[in-house]
Design a protein around this motif. Structure first.
Motif, short mmCIF file in Angstrom:
data_model
loop_
_atom_site.label_atom_id
_atom_site.label_comp_id
_atom_site.label_asym_id
_atom_site.label_seq_id
_atom_site.Cartn_x
_atom_site.Cartn_y
_atom_site.Cartn_z
N LYS A 253 0.77 -1.18 -0.01
CA LYS A 253 -0.11 0.22 -0.09
C LYS A 253 0.79 1.27 0.05
O LYS A 253 0.65 2.20 -0.90
CB LYS A 253 -1.07 0.09 1.15
N ASP A 254 1.67 1.47 0.88
CA ASP A 254 2.69 2.45 0.97
C ASP A 254 3.60 2.68 -0.42
O ASP A 254 3.59 3.72 -0.57
CB ASP A 254 3.88 2.38 1.98
N ASP B 168 1.03 3.94 -3.10
CA ASP B 168 0.75 5.25 -2.89
C ASP B 168 1.86 6.09 -3.74
O ASP B 168 1.74 7.11 -4.12
CB ASP B 168 0.73 5.55 -1.49
N GLU B 169 3.01 5.96 -3.28
CA GLU B 169 4.19 6.72 -4.02
C GLU B 169 4.27 6.25 -5.69
O GLU B 169 4.45 7.38 -6.08
CB GLU B 169 5.55 5.94 -3.55
N LYS C 69 1.75 10.51 -4.24
CA LYS C 69 1.60 11.05 -3.16
C LYS C 69 1.76 12.46 -2.87
O LYS C 69 2.79 12.94 -3.68
CB LYS C 69 2.21 10.50 -1.88
N SER D 291 5.89 15.88 1.40
CA SER D 291 5.73 15.84 3.03
C SER D 291 5.35 17.42 3.53
O SER D 291 5.74 18.13 2.72
CB SER D 291 6.68 15.68 3.67
#
Length: 388
Positions: A216-217, A220-221, A225, A228
């Motif tokens: 998932k992480d 997402d990238e 995304k 930050s």
């Protein structure tokens, strides 16, 4: 130990935006991981075979899969460090994300195999043989995996690597796996209950959950995304550091892998400013952002009228209206076109993702409030979304 290894194997370790330095960190992480996991596999496999423990044998093959993951990571960092070419003008930095996906697939495979073997052992339980040597070896394994988790977390944060952070998470999973095998081994002294198999099932579910989270992480990238908040804040501070820049909007930042970012934004400047001087200022800001943050930023200038009292009056009127509708709404590029009987209010309106109104509903509410004024106002609105 971590700082000692960095000093020995990596020159200029603070130059983390340099692809060669990132590759050196990746090589160090991979070689340390390969060595530790192969040693753990050999020890645990022998112990598991001797003690007839499915949880220890499964844990051993989990370590073997970690060795394969380290080899893939090593290859991934080599690929990611390749310079840009005509087919990949933005470089190969996203290879780190693809590497992370491969690692997560291996983790899922190990979890499924462990679940299957543990289920079979639960249906056909066999006596686990306890030994002090096995217990000591498992405790040492827990210590090694804890150190590997801390080691890769430190390196991953230092160079902002999702691959190393995924590897660190996998090491933490291994700690839980080995603790479960240790509990089952000790429990075998007191009972024939198949706790070994139940622990194997528990560990397999934990591993599967971890694999899903890494996927998932990483996805997402790859999907894109937002950057930050720390990077966003630093960018705004640098751009707005000169008083000639009175606003920033439409900022978009694309990531092509850690340390490879390209972006654009619009800055508002007074229409009365010397545009040659402002252009030189914008060029300087772009150079500073590239030098200090390694972001290739393109800035577009938007002149706005700040001296016309009527423009400011109309703008404040719109600001009051949208604040009543939703305080998270904000506008930019405001201007007016006046006629004898009516005035067009032209502006961009930024709508947050979590607003409860649609674009059509917001425009209707603005127009409804404007209709109560004596003068005829008409809105020409461009609806924007935020990318950061």
């Amino acid at each position: 130990m971590t700082n000692f290894l960095i000093r020995i194997f990596i020159k200029n370790p603070d130059d983390t935006d340099n692809p060669k330095i990132r590759t050196s960190f990746g090589t160090l992480s991979s070689l340390v991981g390969i060595f530790c996991n192969i040693v753990l596999f050999i020890v645990k496999y022998l112990i598991g075979t001797f003690s007839n423990s499915i949880s220890i044998i499964s844990d051993a093959f989990n370590n073997l899969s970690d060795s394969a993951s380290c080899i893939i990571t090593l290859f991934g960092y080599k690929m990611a460090s390749k310079p840009a070419d005509k087919d990949h003008p933005f470089g190969h930095g996203r290879m780190e994300y693809l590497t992370s996906l491969i690692i997560s697939a291996i983790i899922l495979f190990v979890g499924l195999e462990l679940f299957k073997s543990s289920g079979e052992k639960l249906l056909s339980p066999e006596k686990v043989k306890f030994s002090i040597a096995a217990l000591i070896s498992l405790i040492c394994s827990i210590g090694i995996k804890l150190w590997l988790s801390v080691f890769n977390t430190f390196l991953g944060k230092k160079i902002n690597s999702v691959v190393m952070l995924a590897t660190a998470k996998d090491s933490r999973n291994d700690v839980i796996t080995t603790i479960s095998a240790t509990i089952a081994l000790v429990f075998s002294i007191f009972s024939d209950f198949p706790l070994d198999a139940l622990m194997g099932i528990f560990v397999s579910l934990f591993i599967l959950k971890s694999g899903y989270e890494i996927i998932k992480d990483t996805v997402d990238e790859l999907l894109g995304k937002p950057v930050s908040p720390e990077i966003t804040s630093a960018l705004y501070s640098m751009i707005l550091s000169d008083k000639k820049i009175i606003g920033v909007h439409d900022m978009i930042i694309h990531s092509y892998g850690p340390g490879h970012m390209i972006g654009s934004c619009h800055v508002e400047v007074k229409a009365s400013e010397d545009f040659v001087a402002v252009h030189e200022l914008v060029d300087k800001i772009e150079r500073d952002v590239l030098e200090k943050m390694n972001i290739l930023l393109t800035i577009h200038m938007d002149p706005i009228d700040t001296d016309d009292a009527n423009v400011q009056k109309c703008k404040n009127m719109i600001l009051s209206i949208i604040s009543d509708i939703d305080k998270s709404l904000h506008i930019h590029d405001f201007r007016i076109v006046s006629g004898e009987m009516h005035t067009n209010l032209i502006f961009d309106l930024v709508i947050p993702y979590d607003t409860k109104y649609s674009s059509e509903e917001i425009k209707a509410m603005i127009d409804d409030r404007l209709s109560k004024y004596d003068h005829q106002f008409f809105t020409v609105i461009t609806f924007d979304i935020e990318y950061i």
